[in-house]
Design an enzyme around this catalytic site. Sequence first.
Site, PDB file in Angstrom:
ATOM      1  N   GLU A 149      36.917  -5.955  -9.511  1.00 39.74           N
ATOM      2  CA  GLU A 149      36.461  -7.256  -9.051  1.00 39.74           C
ATOM      3  C   GLU A 149      35.009  -7.214  -8.600  1.00 39.74           C
ATOM      4  OE1 GLU A 149      39.327  -7.439  -5.885  1.00 39.74           O
ATOM      5  OE2 GLU A 149      37.707  -7.281  -4.432  1.00 39.74           O
TER       6      GLU A 149
ATOM      7  N   CYS B 176      28.266  -8.658  -5.275  1.00 42.00           N
ATOM      8  CA  CYS B 176      28.896  -7.469  -4.721  1.00 42.00           C
ATOM      9  C   CYS B 176      29.710  -6.853  -5.851  1.00 42.00           C
ATOM     10  CB  CYS B 176      29.792  -7.895  -3.558  1.00 42.00           C
ATOM     11  SG  CYS B 176      30.828  -6.556  -2.942  1.00 42.00           S
TER      12      CYS B 176
ATOM     13  N   CYS C  37      40.085   3.962  -5.402  1.00 40.28           N
ATOM     14  CA  CYS C  37      39.227   4.760  -4.516  1.00 40.28           C
ATOM     15  C   CYS C  37      40.036   5.935  -3.989  1.00 40.28           C
ATOM     16  CB  CYS C  37      38.773   3.879  -3.348  1.00 40.28           C
ATOM     17  SG  CYS C  37      37.559   4.668  -2.271  1.00 40.28           S
TER      18      CYS C  37
ATOM     19  N   CYS D 128      40.509   5.164   3.457  1.00 38.98           N
ATOM     20  CA  CYS D 128      40.280   4.468   4.733  1.00 38.98           C
ATOM     21  C   CYS D 128      41.509   3.614   5.059  1.00 38.98           C
ATOM     22  CB  CYS D 128      39.025   3.597   4.665  1.00 38.98           C
ATOM     23  SG  CYS D 128      37.528   4.541   4.317  1.00 38.98           S
TER      24      CYS D 128
ATOM     25  N   CYS E 190      41.604  -0.358   4.543  1.00 43.11           N
ATOM     26  CA  CYS E 190      41.049  -0.920   3.310  1.00 43.11           C
ATOM     27  C   CYS E 190      42.126  -1.216   2.272  1.00 43.11           C
ATOM     28  CB  CYS E 190      40.036   0.068   2.728  1.00 43.11           C
ATOM     29  SG  CYS E 190      39.290  -0.488   1.191  1.00 43.11           S
TER      30      CYS E 190
ATOM     31  N   CYS F 236      37.074  -7.198   0.102  1.00 44.15           N
ATOM     32  CA  CYS F 236      37.744  -5.911   0.200  1.00 44.15           C
ATOM     33  C   CYS F 236      38.994  -5.709  -0.652  1.00 44.15           C
ATOM     34  CB  CYS F 236      38.119  -5.642   1.653  1.00 44.15           C
ATOM     35  SG  CYS F 236      36.756  -5.887   2.745  1.00 44.15           S
TER      36      CYS F 236
HETATM   37  N1  SAH Z   1      33.368   2.882  -0.350  1.00 44.98           N
HETATM   38  C1  SAH Z   1      32.211   2.182   0.095  1.00 44.98           C
HETATM   39  C2  SAH Z   1      32.049   0.795  -0.469  1.00 44.98           C
HETATM   40  C3  SAH Z   1      33.268  -0.062  -0.621  1.00 44.98           C
HETATM   41  S1  SAH Z   1      33.999  -0.732   0.829  1.00 44.98           S
HETATM   42  C4  SAH Z   1      32.164   2.179   1.614  1.00 44.98           C
HETATM   43  O1  SAH Z   1      33.069   2.712   2.229  1.00 44.98           O
HETATM   44  O2  SAH Z   1      31.190   1.700   2.174  1.00 44.98           O
HETATM   45  C5  SAH Z   1      32.899  -1.983   1.332  1.00 44.98           C
HETATM   46  C6  SAH Z   1      32.884  -2.244   2.815  1.00 44.98           C
HETATM   47  O3  SAH Z   1      34.065  -2.963   3.234  1.00 44.98           O
HETATM   48  C7  SAH Z   1      32.864  -0.984   3.654  1.00 44.98           C
HETATM   49  O4  SAH Z   1      32.005  -1.147   4.751  1.00 44.98           O
HETATM   50  C8  SAH Z   1      34.307  -0.890   4.106  1.00 44.98           C
HETATM   51  O5  SAH Z   1      34.459  -0.046   5.191  1.00 44.98           O
HETATM   52  C9  SAH Z   1      34.614  -2.335   4.362  1.00 44.98           C
HETATM   53  N2  SAH Z   1      36.025  -2.659   4.455  1.00 44.98           N
HETATM   54  C10 SAH Z   1      37.060  -2.136   3.770  1.00 44.98           C
HETATM   55  N3  SAH Z   1      38.213  -2.698   4.145  1.00 44.98           N
HETATM   56  C11 SAH Z   1      37.908  -3.604   5.088  1.00 44.98           C
HETATM   57  C12 SAH Z   1      38.671  -4.506   5.867  1.00 44.98           C
HETATM   58  N4  SAH Z   1      39.988  -4.583   5.747  1.00 44.98           N
HETATM   59  N5  SAH Z   1      38.009  -5.307   6.731  1.00 44.98           N
HETATM   60  C13 SAH Z   1      36.656  -5.255   6.857  1.00 44.98           C
HETATM   61  N6  SAH Z   1      35.893  -4.416   6.159  1.00 44.98           N
HETATM   62  C14 SAH Z   1      36.502  -3.590   5.289  1.00 44.98           C
END
Ligand code: SAH
Length: 347
Positions: A93, A106, A113, A117, A120, A334
């Site tokens: 996406e 974006c 991935c 995390c 996420c 996200c």
């Molecule tokens: N892997 C990279 C880029 C993809 S995630 C990274 O970690 O930066 C893009 C952004 O969205 C990152 O800052 C991530 O931590 C954030 N993110 C992921 N899940 C989220 C959520 N549920 N709420 C808010 N931010 C989130």
Amino acid sequence: MKDKLDLLSMTIEELESLLLETGHKKFHAKQIFQWTHKGIKDIDGMTNLSKELRNQLKEIAYINRLEIVKKLVSNIDGTVKYLFKLIDGSVIESVLMKYQHGYSVCISSQVGCRMGCRFCASTGIGFVRNLAPGEILDQIISIQTDVKQRIGNVVIMGIGEPLDNYDNVVKFLRLVNHKDGLNIGARHISVSTCGLVPKILELSKENIPVTLSISLHAPNDSIRDKIMPVNKRYSIDKLIEACKIYTETTNRRITFEYALIEGVNDSKDNALELAGLLKGMLCHVNLIPVNTVDGAGFRRSSKETIAKFKDILEKYGIETTVRRELGSDINAACGQLRRGFMDEKRN
Ligand code: SAH
């Protein structure tokens, strides 16, 4: 297509070698590059190349365009979320956002991935594969063709960890930056990472001074260890040290992303600790109310908590913004759309 060359992933120099190897003049490389980056769908459309060259190219190469399978437009702010199908059937996406200063996209860097995390949406999907440089690039080209507007800013903040697909992402950066292609300058590109320290150091030496966005989300190792497994490999100290080196080498200000999760990382002490950690750095903090993901069990902090957190950081001289939510009616954040789509397919 497996054994054919993916023209969109090739640099002008690589195209030149290909032309010389097949008995053609190398100046055609620039023409091919311009056509592919303009969004042409097939090689036959490259009308300033001879028929013979086009036919020969078709035998050895192809243009790996993405297919738009779903497009959702937000009624609130016009944000558009695209779901793209790749040549192997995988889906990724991308999101188009309109700001006062123009259009921004974006984009994703991987299918799935591996960083894990906890908060996420991409974590539940698992990892499928890296995107090729051209697949990263074509998210921008396809959107630009779809909306007929120039895209001026790019953030690699969609699905995937860009620095876990380092070579392809760096090649993409060189392609998107090229004057005969989209010509988007490094200053208009942000790379977001969960903190792969050796790769941050490598990126600082590439001479493409993109904005580095660090997904920090915690002021200390004990909290970060719990929500971001990558922290067990590279602790906060090592990460901050790498950020300082990045700033010294590139002169670019770092952005720290901090998703506020109720009762996890949003207390007054957490804010004070974060202020201490970032003291004296050339940086900016983006506070994001965490997006709730099914099954993750996290709740977003209240507006008041977020405001207090911001006040503390600002009191200590750290420039802070609360990120405006775009496209909340279309799950523009996200990995949520892809997740919804995959669930639909499973059921
Ligand atoms: N892997 C990279 C880029 C993809 S995630 C990274 O970690 O930066 C893009 C952004 O969205 C990152 O800052 C991530 O931590 C954030 N993110 C992921 N899940 C989220 C959520 N549920 N709420 C808010 N931010 C989130």
